[in-house]
Design a protein around this motif. Structure first.
Motif, mmCIF file in Angstrom:
data_model
loop_
_atom_site.group_PDB
_atom_site.id
_atom_site.type_symbol
_atom_site.label_atom_id
_atom_site.label_comp_id
_atom_site.label_asym_id
_atom_site.label_seq_id
_atom_site.Cartn_x
_atom_site.Cartn_y
_atom_site.Cartn_z
ATOM 1 N N VAL A 144 0.843 -1.194 0.000
ATOM 2 C CA VAL A 144 0.000 0.000 0.000
ATOM 3 C C VAL A 144 0.877 1.243 0.000
ATOM 4 O O VAL A 144 1.769 1.387 0.831
ATOM 5 N N SER A 145 0.647 2.124 -0.927
ATOM 6 C CA SER A 145 1.427 3.353 -1.005
ATOM 7 C C SER A 145 1.117 4.248 0.179
ATOM 8 O O SER A 145 -0.032 4.388 0.597
ATOM 9 N N LEU A 146 2.166 4.883 0.727
ATOM 10 C CA LEU A 146 1.969 5.835 1.819
ATOM 11 C C LEU A 146 1.120 7.016 1.379
ATOM 12 O O LEU A 146 0.474 7.677 2.187
ATOM 13 N N LEU A 147 1.119 7.265 0.077
ATOM 14 C CA LEU A 147 0.385 8.409 -0.448
ATOM 15 C C LEU A 147 -0.883 7.976 -1.165
ATOM 16 O O LEU A 147 -1.446 8.724 -1.956
ATOM 17 N N ALA A 148 -1.367 6.765 -0.884
ATOM 18 C CA ALA A 148 -2.460 6.190 -1.652
ATOM 19 C C ALA A 148 -3.710 7.045 -1.647
ATOM 20 O O ALA A 148 -4.460 7.062 -2.616
ATOM 21 N N GLN A 149 -3.959 7.764 -0.556
ATOM 22 C CA GLN A 149 -5.186 8.540 -0.446
ATOM 23 C C GLN A 149 -5.011 9.995 -0.858
ATOM 24 O O GLN A 149 -5.927 10.796 -0.734
ATOM 25 N N ASP A 150 -3.838 10.358 -1.340
ATOM 26 C CA ASP A 150 -3.577 11.753 -1.666
ATOM 27 C C ASP A 150 -3.787 12.021 -3.150
ATOM 28 O O ASP A 150 -3.268 11.300 -4.006
ATOM 29 N N LYS A 151 -4.546 13.059 -3.473
ATOM 30 C CA LYS A 151 -4.783 13.435 -4.853
ATOM 31 C C LYS A 151 -3.526 14.073 -5.436
ATOM 32 O O LYS A 151 -2.779 14.761 -4.745
ATOM 33 N N ASP A 152 -3.284 13.863 -6.718
ATOM 34 C CA ASP A 152 -2.124 14.429 -7.395
ATOM 35 C C ASP A 152 -2.482 15.829 -7.899
ATOM 36 O O ASP A 152 -2.973 16.000 -9.006
ATOM 37 N N TYR A 153 -2.242 16.828 -7.080
ATOM 38 C CA TYR A 153 -2.553 18.206 -7.449
ATOM 39 C C TYR A 153 -1.394 18.805 -8.229
ATOM 40 O O TYR A 153 -0.227 18.511 -7.986
ATOM 41 N N SER A 154 -1.710 19.680 -9.151
ATOM 42 C CA SER A 154 -0.675 20.459 -9.808
ATOM 43 C C SER A 154 -0.402 21.694 -8.966
ATOM 44 O O SER A 154 -1.179 22.031 -8.075
ATOM 45 N N ILE A 155 0.679 22.383 -9.249
ATOM 46 C CA ILE A 155 1.022 23.584 -8.499
ATOM 47 C C ILE A 155 -0.071 24.640 -8.621
ATOM 48 O O ILE A 155 -0.430 25.313 -7.660
ATOM 49 N N SER A 156 -0.658 24.758 -9.820
ATOM 50 C CA SER A 156 -1.694 25.767 -10.013
ATOM 51 C C SER A 156 -2.956 25.434 -9.230
ATOM 52 O O SER A 156 -3.689 26.311 -8.811
ATOM 53 N N GLY B 294 -10.843 6.666 17.469
ATOM 54 C CA GLY B 294 -10.904 7.300 16.157
ATOM 55 C C GLY B 294 -10.219 8.652 16.126
ATOM 56 O O GLY B 294 -9.627 9.038 15.111
ATOM 57 N N TYR B 295 -10.288 9.388 17.232
ATOM 58 C CA TYR B 295 -9.641 10.703 17.349
ATOM 59 C C TYR B 295 -8.121 10.541 17.341
ATOM 60 O O TYR B 295 -7.397 11.250 16.623
ATOM 61 N N ILE B 296 -7.641 9.565 18.119
ATOM 62 C CA ILE B 296 -6.198 9.318 18.179
ATOM 63 C C ILE B 296 -5.683 8.837 16.827
ATOM 64 O O ILE B 296 -4.626 9.277 16.348
ATOM 65 N N SER B 297 -6.432 7.936 16.200
ATOM 66 C CA SER B 297 -6.035 7.404 14.896
ATOM 67 C C SER B 297 -5.953 8.512 13.852
ATOM 68 O O SER B 297 -5.035 8.544 13.021
ATOM 69 N N HIS B 298 -6.915 9.425 13.883
ATOM 70 C CA HIS B 298 -6.889 10.575 12.980
ATOM 71 C C HIS B 298 -5.598 11.367 13.156
ATOM 72 O O HIS B 298 -4.967 11.788 12.179
ATOM 73 N N CYS B 299 -5.196 11.570 14.407
ATOM 74 C CA CYS B 299 -3.997 12.366 14.670
ATOM 75 C C CYS B 299 -2.729 11.648 14.213
ATOM 76 O O CYS B 299 -1.816 12.270 13.670
ATOM 77 N N PHE B 300 -2.656 10.343 14.430
ATOM 78 C CA PHE B 300 -1.512 9.586 13.917
ATOM 79 C C PHE B 300 -1.388 9.775 12.405
ATOM 80 O O PHE B 300 -0.301 10.017 11.872
ATOM 81 N N ASP B 301 -2.518 9.664 11.708
ATOM 82 C CA ASP B 301 -2.489 9.782 10.250
ATOM 83 C C ASP B 301 -2.167 11.200 9.813
ATOM 84 O O ASP B 301 -1.449 11.409 8.827
ATOM 85 N N ALA B 302 -2.693 12.205 10.536
ATOM 86 C CA ALA B 302 -2.393 13.594 10.195
ATOM 87 C C ALA B 302 -0.896 13.871 10.302
ATOM 88 O O ALA B 302 -0.312 14.543 9.442
ATOM 89 N N LEU B 303 -0.265 13.342 11.349
ATOM 90 C CA LEU B 303 1.176 13.547 11.523
ATOM 91 C C LEU B 303 1.968 12.755 10.489
ATOM 92 O O LEU B 303 3.006 13.220 9.998
ATOM 93 N N ARG B 304 1.495 11.555 10.128
ATOM 94 C CA ARG B 304 2.143 10.778 9.066
ATOM 95 C C ARG B 304 2.160 11.577 7.770
ATOM 96 O O ARG B 304 3.204 11.697 7.100
ATOM 97 N N ARG B 305 0.986 12.151 7.421
ATOM 98 C CA ARG B 305 0.894 12.905 6.185
ATOM 99 C C ARG B 305 1.751 14.166 6.221
ATOM 100 O O ARG B 305 2.293 14.600 5.204
ATOM 101 N N GLN B 306 1.898 14.766 7.417
ATOM 102 C CA GLN B 306 2.741 15.951 7.536
ATOM 103 C C GLN B 306 4.207 15.611 7.314
ATOM 104 O O GLN B 306 4.941 16.355 6.664
ATOM 105 N N VAL B 307 4.646 14.475 7.837
ATOM 106 C CA VAL B 307 6.025 14.025 7.624
ATOM 107 C C VAL B 307 6.285 13.828 6.135
ATOM 108 O O VAL B 307 7.321 14.254 5.597
ATOM 109 N N LEU B 308 5.343 13.187 5.440
ATOM 110 C CA LEU B 308 5.509 12.959 4.004
ATOM 111 C C LEU B 308 5.474 14.282 3.242
ATOM 112 O O LEU B 308 6.221 14.468 2.272
#
Length: 209
Positions: A2-14, A120-134
């Motif tokens: 599973v990609s670490l970025l699997a849930q992230d949309k590929d946005y362009s700079i614009s 669920g609140y704690i899990s959300h925070c773990f994932d938020a920090l994971r995404r911030q690191v990436l």
């Protein structure tokens, strides 16, 4: 795999321009430490006090619609005391909030206390920090030293933004917010926005429902 970025949309700079609201630069040289008072196992009471005293309320801010447009931000919930402004949460404060509640949850588990936050609140925070690191993709090489087995970077410096400058900027854009550590069930959301500091210029109606 599973990609670490699997849930992230590929946005362009614009589509997703870089928004640096407080215009902070990485000008502050800070060393890595092996241990700080926030991780001092010899003084658990002080460590717990420091984590509990982390104040994230200043990170809830009110920004004018003109400012929002200039930064290409999305529109937000109206600020009750000035409806030409919307309410935002500074991302760095959200990250600190997540770290704080994760620490509290772990401390409660360690002491055999009931959990004050749902999983669920704690899990959300773990994932938020994971995404911030990436998102940061920090490429700083940390020095490895034989005498510090398993610990890297001690004494090495990195370039940081100034949290104090961010805090001053956030307070200058206060949304008069204060959240209790343990919110009472049924507490109206409006009650959290009635803590305007002196000189803010906002007229708060204490009895407004």
């Amino acid at each position: 795999m599973v990609s670490l970025l699997a849930q992230d949309k590929d946005y362009s700079i614009s589509d997703n321009p870089q928004i640096f609201a407080a215009s902070l630069s990485r000008h502050l040289a800070q060393p890595y430490y092996e241990e700080t008072p926030y991780s001092d196992n010899q003084n658990a009471s002080l460590t717990a006090s420091l984590w509990h005293d982390i104040d994230i309320d200043s990170g809830v801010i009110a920004l004018s619609d003109d400012y929002v447009a200039s930064k290409s931000l999305l529109p937000a919930q109206r600020f009750l005391w000035d409806t030409t402004k919307g309410i935002y949460i500074v991302h760095g404060y959200h990250n600190l909030h997540c770290l704080k509640i994760i620490y509290i949850s772990m401390q409660e588990y360690r002491l055999g206390e009931d959990q004050s936050r749902k999983w669920g609140y704690i899990s959300h925070c773990f994932d938020a920090l994971r995404r911030q690191v990436l998102c940061n993709a920090d490429d700083t090489p940390r020095t490895v030293q034989r005498e510090l087995d398993g610990i890297s970077g001690v004494g090495q410096y990195r370039q940081c933004r100034d949290w104090g400058m961010l805090e001053r900027w956030a307070k200058a854009h206060t949304a008069c917010y204060k959240r209790p550590d343990r919110p009472v069930g049924g507490m109206r959301n409006i009650e959290k926005y009635k803590f305007c500091p002196e000189g803010s210029g906002y007229n708060v109606y204490k009895d407004l429902v």
